[in-house]
Design an enzyme around this catalytic site. Structure first.
Site, PDB file in Angstrom:
ATOM      1  N   CYS A  29       2.641   1.574   1.220  1.00 26.29           N
ATOM      2  CA  CYS A  29       3.990   1.611   1.793  1.00 26.29           C
ATOM      3  C   CYS A  29       4.781   0.350   1.411  1.00 26.29           C
ATOM      4  O   CYS A  29       4.423  -0.749   1.828  1.00 26.29           O
ATOM      5  CB  CYS A  29       3.844   1.748   3.313  1.00 26.29           C
ATOM      6  N   CYS A  32       6.245  -1.660   4.289  1.00 27.88           N
ATOM      7  CA  CYS A  32       5.156  -2.330   5.015  1.00 27.88           C
ATOM      8  C   CYS A  32       4.814  -3.656   4.330  1.00 27.88           C
ATOM      9  O   CYS A  32       4.566  -4.662   4.995  1.00 27.88           O
ATOM     10  CB  CYS A  32       3.908  -1.449   5.058  1.00 27.88           C
TER      11      CYS A  32
END
Length: 104
Positions: A29, A32
């Site tokens: 991600c 993230c």
């Protein structure tokens, strides 16, 4: 202090006392990865007022499902084991500090 890693087995004990900001994330991600250095910096500045933990949603689906995490990064602030606040998506350090300060 350093950002801790938690999992399905240790999650309940990791959040049971005090304030814990949990970052629900995954290695693939992009957002993230963007928020990771912000969390590291925030952890240094908190000095024990709250702790920060990361939970990899791919490796720990039970906990992610229990808190209805649909998008990542999802940040949930727990106080003494109970969710009290949260945010989805990349957050600024000041927004996260504000969230934590509200619940001290």
């Amino acid at each position: 202090m350093a950002v801790a890693h938690t999992n399905d087995q240790t999650f309940a004990s990791d959040i049971q006392s005090g304030l814990t900001l949990v970052d629900f994330w995954a290695p693939w991600c992009g957002p993230c990865r963007m928020i990771a250095p912000v969390l590291e910096e925030l952890d240094q500045e908190l000095g024990g007022a709250a702790s920060i933990a990361k939970l990899n949603v791919d490796e720990n689906p039970e906990t992610a499902q229990a808190f209805k995490v649909m998008s990542i990064p999802t940040l949930i602030l727990f106080k003494d084991g109970k969710p009290v606040d949260g945010a989805v998506g990349v957050q600024s350090k000041s927004a996260l500090q504000e969230m934590i300060n509200k619940h001290k």
